[in-house]
Motif scaffolding. Structure first.
Motif, mmCIF file in Angstrom:
data_model
loop_
_atom_site.group_PDB
_atom_site.id
_atom_site.type_symbol
_atom_site.label_atom_id
_atom_site.label_comp_id
_atom_site.label_asym_id
_atom_site.label_seq_id
_atom_site.Cartn_x
_atom_site.Cartn_y
_atom_site.Cartn_z
ATOM 1 N N LEU A 1 -4.615 40.449 78.872
ATOM 2 C CA LEU A 1 -5.413 40.593 77.647
ATOM 3 C C LEU A 1 -4.637 41.268 76.520
ATOM 4 C CD1 LEU A 1 -8.887 41.549 79.162
ATOM 5 C CD2 LEU A 1 -8.110 39.316 78.334
ATOM 6 N N TYR B 1 -1.703 40.204 75.710
ATOM 7 C CA TYR B 1 -0.882 39.140 75.133
ATOM 8 C C TYR B 1 -1.721 37.935 74.714
ATOM 9 C CZ TYR B 1 2.547 41.893 77.734
ATOM 10 O OH TYR B 1 3.290 42.927 78.235
ATOM 11 N N LEU B 2 -2.811 37.718 75.425
ATOM 12 C CA LEU B 2 -3.694 36.584 75.146
ATOM 13 C C LEU B 2 -4.463 36.867 73.862
ATOM 14 C CD1 LEU B 2 -4.342 34.061 76.919
ATOM 15 C CD2 LEU B 2 -6.267 35.367 77.847
ATOM 16 N N THR B 3 -4.705 35.848 73.033
ATOM 17 C CA THR B 3 -5.482 36.108 71.822
ATOM 18 C C THR B 3 -6.953 36.341 72.180
ATOM 19 O OG1 THR B 3 -6.141 33.836 71.352
ATOM 20 C CG2 THR B 3 -3.982 34.531 70.516
#
Lengths: 389, 389
Positions: free
Chosen positions: A127, A129-131
């Motif tokens: 989370l 790195y994830l948008t």
């Protein structure tokens, strides 16, 4: 015809070793599938070097030996070529997921999780790195899964390198040494910064022309007077002037693994303030490297640096670097006061002593080093000089 | 001493024009502050070219003429040097926000929103670019704000360029032309791919050595036999072989604005299949460019391409490109069937006709073009040849 595997930086066993460590971490966090979206972490776990401009993810399943890489169809051949994995471990989605408002490649990733029976189990996401929009899609389309934040789970595994990785880091370091020495040849009064940069960047690709070539290149940071107080800008179109200063930071890339170096250059005799700062920084660097050994902490290393330069009348406001590896900065161990990460053999760091004293005056010096079994191995070998041109 | 402003690509009025358009969009979405975190969008609204490796954000306030850029202290001098903004519009946070688990630079951004009275108003976020963890921090620390997803709000404004931006895009295009012609000089049998790449990348920095130099460089994609079916990989350490093929995609960067080009090279006479595909693709390119004019759609343009190559016995599975500008791909108008975005004067596109037919065979051709008032202006000028070396 089918494309063949390309040259592999590491044997299959090395990737399986890394995956075993990651799976142990997954077990600890009670996730059956880990969705890896950090480009560096994917390279670490697969060997991938294909530049993917479309959505993709690596799914590590606790029950499968190989992970599965979900990519846009366009990237199938490249990722198969580069990675250690079998053909059917790479799952290509079609262009119906590209350039649309109603769906994207993460739908293909989530479809895959459903098909493989992960939809009602623990699923790890990065989370950090994830948008936010992508994370919302995972939540909406996996209502029965237990979503667990696993940001940096793989990064912490990456922190300690294998001997095989160290070989590659040494090759990357040889490339940066060649490039910094090339800088000392091409920076001359009257030469345009960009034209010198062209030669230096070419060396970042070619290395010394005899040893390993680079597997990629990042632009170099070149901050010349009156911009030596600036840390992170590229060359300009100005010409180098007599009695001026140039700060350079550059990297070498070998199979995605980076080494980095900083050196300062003076056209004409260096002014007294610059010369004294250089002497203090070299002394601080020596003091910091002296402290490096297993069992010491990041904080110990940098404290030795700060103590030394303060005794010599200087201070530095910023941290002194970070763990380095795939794609440069690793977001784990930090070379700063208070970071109690214990050094272990084969951790690698960029000891980054850039010191931006005033808005218009700064100095740079750095080395890439490995924590050795009983001390330190400095991987970058260029002379620790204030290069006078 | 204080650092001075560097050379500016655009006058202040140009940035204020862009900000006016963004503020109109903010009013429509009822947000008083827009937090911009996309690097390309920040460059668009400020002129920034400093590479920031630490957390940063641009806050556009509906009530202030200039936006505010919140950056790590280390990046103050660089961002002030590059941007059009006043000193006090750049807000530096200290290293106490760096490398810590309990806080990060987004805390400094959120503190700023509180101080400026945005904490109980509409605040726009780019949730398609911001990480999930960062978005959670905004939610947790701004409980009384109405958070609105504004992903692509700035990107859609960027789609139509000003005449000043077109001048810069032309300069970027001249750099790619020089680099692709350099490729035709240095690719020879027996030369190592990486060594040719070094020369080409140097030209991507230097341009033709007389005109504008590049403001940055991205590594070139060089896919040589047997890897011509691969789209997005870099050079290898192999040597070019007689009777082989090389596909190149590369970019030119001018103040962050990118042009791109693809060309295919044959060492020795091209095989019949390659020659026929080249002819079909050039015909398809001509047909697509013929359709470009204000009022037509993205879908119209690519349909002309697909119809033409299909008549000649070929097909292409992937889309035909995208809007291009700062940092290359713009995530808005897409050159694919069904994209009904209406072309307007000064939109710029990378018409990307890479056609990866088999895993081990592909062909590439592309141009960067501008929608002109009554037709098309092709910005890249290199010959549309299958270069035979």
């Amino acid at each position: 015809m089918a494309i063949a595997k390309g040259p592999q930086a590491f044997p299959r066993a090395e990737y399986l070793r890394r995956l075993t460590l990651v799976k142990a971490e997954m077990a600890r966090r009670e996730v059956d599938a880990l969705v890896v979206t950090s480009s560096a972490n994917i390279t670490y776990l697969t060997g991938n070097l294909t530049r993917m401009f479309s959505i993709h993810a690596l799914v590590v399943s606790a029950r499968d030996e190989e992970p599965s890489l979900i990519v846009r169809g366009l990237d199938f051949a490249g990722t198969f070529h580069h990675t250690f994995m079998a053909r059917d471990s790479i799952v290509a989605y079609s262009d119906v997921y590209v350039g649309r408002a109603d769906r994207n490649g993460f739908d293909a990733v989530i479809d895959f999780l459903h098909e493989r029976g992960h939809a009602n189990r623990g699923v790890g996401l990065e989370l950090g790195y994830l948008t936010a929009l992508a994370a919302e899609k995972f939540k909406a389309r996996l209502p029965d899964a237990r979503l667990v934040d696993c940001t940096k789970a793989v990064d912490w595994v990456r922190l300690v390198k294998s001997d095989l990785e160290i070989v590659v880091m040494r090759e990357a370091s040889a490339i940066v040494d060649a490039a910094i020495m090339r800088a000392s040849e091409v920076i001359r009064p009257g030469v345009r910064e960009a034209d010198a940069a062209a030669e230096i960047v070419a060396t970042q690709v070619r290395g010394d022309g005899k040893g390993p070539r680079a597997t990629g290149v990042l632009p170099l940071l070149l901050c010349a007077s009156p911009r030596t107080g600036v840390s992170h800008i590229l060359w300009s179109e100005d010409v180098f002037r007599p009695d001026s200063q140039i700060n350079i930071e550059l990297s070498g890339n070998r199979y995605g693994y980076m080494a980095a170096i900083m050196r300062t250059f003076s056209i004409g005799a260096p002014p007294d303030r610059l010369r004294r700062l250089h002497e203090a920084e070299v002394a601080g660097l020596d003091a910091a490297l002296e402290v490096v050994r297993p069992g010491r902490t990041c904080s110990d290393v940098v404290s030795a640096f700060y103590r030394t330069i303060e005794k010599m009348g200087f201070k530095k406001e910023t941290r002194c670097g970070y763990a380095i590896g795939i794609d440069w900065v690793e977001p784990t161990a930090s070379l700063q006061v208070g970071d109690m990460t214990e050094l272990k053999p084969n951790m690698t760091f960029h000891l980054m002593l850039g010191n931006w004293v005033d808005e218009d005056f700064g100095y740079v010096l750095s080395e890439t080093f490995r924590v050795a079994e009983t001390g330190v191995e400095v991987l970058t070998k260029a002379p620790r000089e204030l290069f006078t041109l």
